[in-house]
Scaffold this active site. Structure first.
Site, mmCIF file in Angstrom:
data_model
loop_
_atom_site.group_PDB
_atom_site.id
_atom_site.type_symbol
_atom_site.label_atom_id
_atom_site.label_comp_id
_atom_site.label_asym_id
_atom_site.label_seq_id
_atom_site.Cartn_x
_atom_site.Cartn_y
_atom_site.Cartn_z
ATOM 1 N N THR A 134 28.893 50.456 -4.762
ATOM 2 C CA THR A 134 28.185 49.676 -3.734
ATOM 3 C C THR A 134 28.335 50.466 -2.459
ATOM 4 O O THR A 134 29.289 51.216 -2.304
ATOM 5 C CB THR A 134 28.805 48.272 -3.540
ATOM 6 N N ARG A 192 21.353 39.905 -13.896
ATOM 7 C CA ARG A 192 22.535 39.468 -13.149
ATOM 8 C C ARG A 192 22.385 39.856 -11.669
ATOM 9 O O ARG A 192 22.023 40.970 -11.325
ATOM 10 C CB ARG A 192 23.777 40.115 -13.745
ATOM 11 N N VAL A 193 22.676 38.938 -10.786
ATOM 12 C CA VAL A 193 22.658 39.215 -9.353
ATOM 13 C C VAL A 193 24.093 39.104 -8.841
ATOM 14 O O VAL A 193 24.783 38.124 -9.122
ATOM 15 C CB VAL A 193 21.738 38.224 -8.606
ATOM 16 N N GLY A 194 24.527 40.128 -8.108
ATOM 17 C CA GLY A 194 25.898 40.143 -7.612
ATOM 18 C C GLY A 194 26.029 39.557 -6.217
ATOM 19 O O GLY A 194 25.170 38.806 -5.756
ATOM 20 N N ASP A 195 27.109 39.914 -5.566
ATOM 21 C CA ASP A 195 27.407 39.364 -4.241
ATOM 22 C C ASP A 195 26.688 40.086 -3.115
ATOM 23 O O ASP A 195 26.530 39.527 -2.029
ATOM 24 C CB ASP A 195 28.916 39.467 -3.974
ATOM 25 N N THR A 238 32.795 45.264 -1.570
ATOM 26 C CA THR A 238 32.584 45.983 -2.827
ATOM 27 C C THR A 238 33.630 45.508 -3.835
ATOM 28 O O THR A 238 34.784 45.283 -3.472
ATOM 29 C CB THR A 238 32.673 47.517 -2.665
ATOM 30 N N GLY A 239 33.220 45.363 -5.088
ATOM 31 C CA GLY A 239 34.145 44.869 -6.108
ATOM 32 C C GLY A 239 33.423 43.879 -6.992
ATOM 33 O O GLY A 239 32.203 43.696 -6.862
ATOM 34 N N GLY A 292 31.501 41.292 -8.038
ATOM 35 C CA GLY A 292 30.743 40.403 -7.174
ATOM 36 C C GLY A 292 30.893 38.916 -7.453
ATOM 37 O O GLY A 292 30.817 38.086 -6.539
HETATM 38 N N1 ASP Z 1 29.892 44.139 -5.621
HETATM 39 C C1 ASP Z 1 28.989 44.794 -6.500
HETATM 40 C C2 ASP Z 1 28.415 43.776 -7.427
HETATM 41 O O1 ASP Z 1 29.148 42.970 -7.947
HETATM 42 C C3 ASP Z 1 29.573 45.887 -7.334
HETATM 43 C C4 ASP Z 1 30.711 46.654 -6.750
HETATM 44 O O2 ASP Z 1 30.830 46.803 -5.551
HETATM 45 O O3 ASP Z 1 31.497 47.162 -7.549
HETATM 46 O O4 ASP Z 1 27.243 43.832 -7.674
#
Ligand code: ASP
Length: 314
Positions: free
Chosen positions: A174, A202-205, A225-226, A228
């Site tokens: 991200t 799938r939709v993330g954060d 980031t992480g 989501g």
């Molecule tokens: N936060 C992002 C998501 O979940 C992915 C990431 O930053 O690792 O889509």
């Protein structure tokens, strides 16, 4: 000139240092520095935090080293579905796109949607149509694909079949930016391909305002980031702003409490960058590394992937 500040991240899915050549690390750091330069140039000439975060994110979307735009992760079907958002801390206006298949720079579409004002979030084919109708560049899927992402998908399929866990790098990425401008306004922007082998649709954060992206003048701007799903459940960006605004915590304490407290409890990789109304910058993460960089009020700029911090010129 009043205080300005900028911080960026290129994801918390950083590989172990030994897994890439020094030249490759150098190239990734160079692109981080270029993103800082683009954002800082805006702030230094009196431009808005909003323009600064967009400019910084565009550079990282165009770089193959980060999971956004060119170089984005592939989902379970080998498809790139791109998410991005932007938020103006002065007005609380925001724009976002999710599951885009074709927008070259999703953050630009998010910005135009924010300005359009009829919706905060457009998804899928409608987001792509909006971008095209707005005159933004669109690309075939192949534009977003890199060899590294193809390998990561293959590795995640093997992990999935064996019931094992992938490395942070195979899972995460991200890009994002947060800024404070000379007028005292905050802004945040985030863009991602999500995580490798993510479910179709799938939709993330990252495109969820309050979760992966949040900015509110007087409080802070946050880009995460992480994994989501957990950023959404903990409403991370808004949570940090609330701790600053209502508990009176300093930004570093609030951000660290969420990343190394609330999120770490789920045993997931997580990181973020945040800037406060006073120009304070923090960049906590709980993975082996996080691509990151920042410029402080005195114009000093730094980039890092692991613990070592490098000063750069912007
Ligand atoms: N936060 C992002 C998501 O979940 C992915 C990431 O930053 O690792 O889509």
């Amino acid at each position: 000139m009043k205080k300005i500040a900028l911080a960026i991240h290129g994801g918390c899915g950083v590989m172990p240092e030994a897994s890439m050549t020094p030249e490759d690390w150098q190239a990734a750091r160079q692109d981080l520095a270029a993103a800082l330069k683009a954002g800082y140039a805006v702030l230094q000439t009196g431009g808005s935090a909003l323009d600064a975060v967009e400019a910084a994110v565009v550079v990282m979307e165009d770089s193959p080293h980060f999971n956004a735009g060119h170089g984005a992760a592939l989902n379970e079907n080998g498809v790139h579905e791109l998410d991005a958002s932007i938020m103006d801390g002065a007005t609380l206006e925001a724009g976002a796109v999710s599951a885009s298949l074709a927008i070259r720079n999703p953050v630009k579409a998010a910005r135009l949607l924010m300005q359009d004002g009829r919706a905060v979030l457009l998804t899928g084919a409608a987001a792509d149509r909006f971008a095209e109708a707005s005159g933004l560049a669109t690309e075939p899927q192949s534009y977003f694909t890199t060899a590294k992402r193809v390998e990561a998908l293959a590795a995640m399929k093997v992990h999935a079949a064996a019931g094992t866990d992938g490395t942070e790098n195979e899972k995460h990425g991200t890009v994002g930016a947060v800024a404070l401008d000379a007028a005292g306004h905050l802004a945040a922007a985030t863009s991602t391909g999500g995580y490798t082998n993510k479910p179709d649709g799938r939709v993330g954060d990252s495109p969820i305002i309050g979760a992966g992206t949040y900015a509110r003048d007087g409080a802070c701007a946050v880009s995460g980031t992480g994994k989501g799903e957990f950023f959404i459940r903990h409403v991370v960006g808004h949570e940090i702003a609330s701790r600053v605004a209502y508990l009176g915590q300093d930004l570093a304490t609030a951000a660290d409490g969420v990343v190394n407290g609330d999120l770490a409890a789920h045993d997931i990789g997580a990181g973020l960058v945040a800037v406060g109304a006073d120009g304070a910058i923090t960049a906590p993460y709980n993975t082996p590394g996080m691509f990151r960089g920042w410029v402080t009020g005195d114009g000093k700029a730094f980039v890092a992937t692991h613990e070592t911090i490098y000063e750069v010129t912007v």
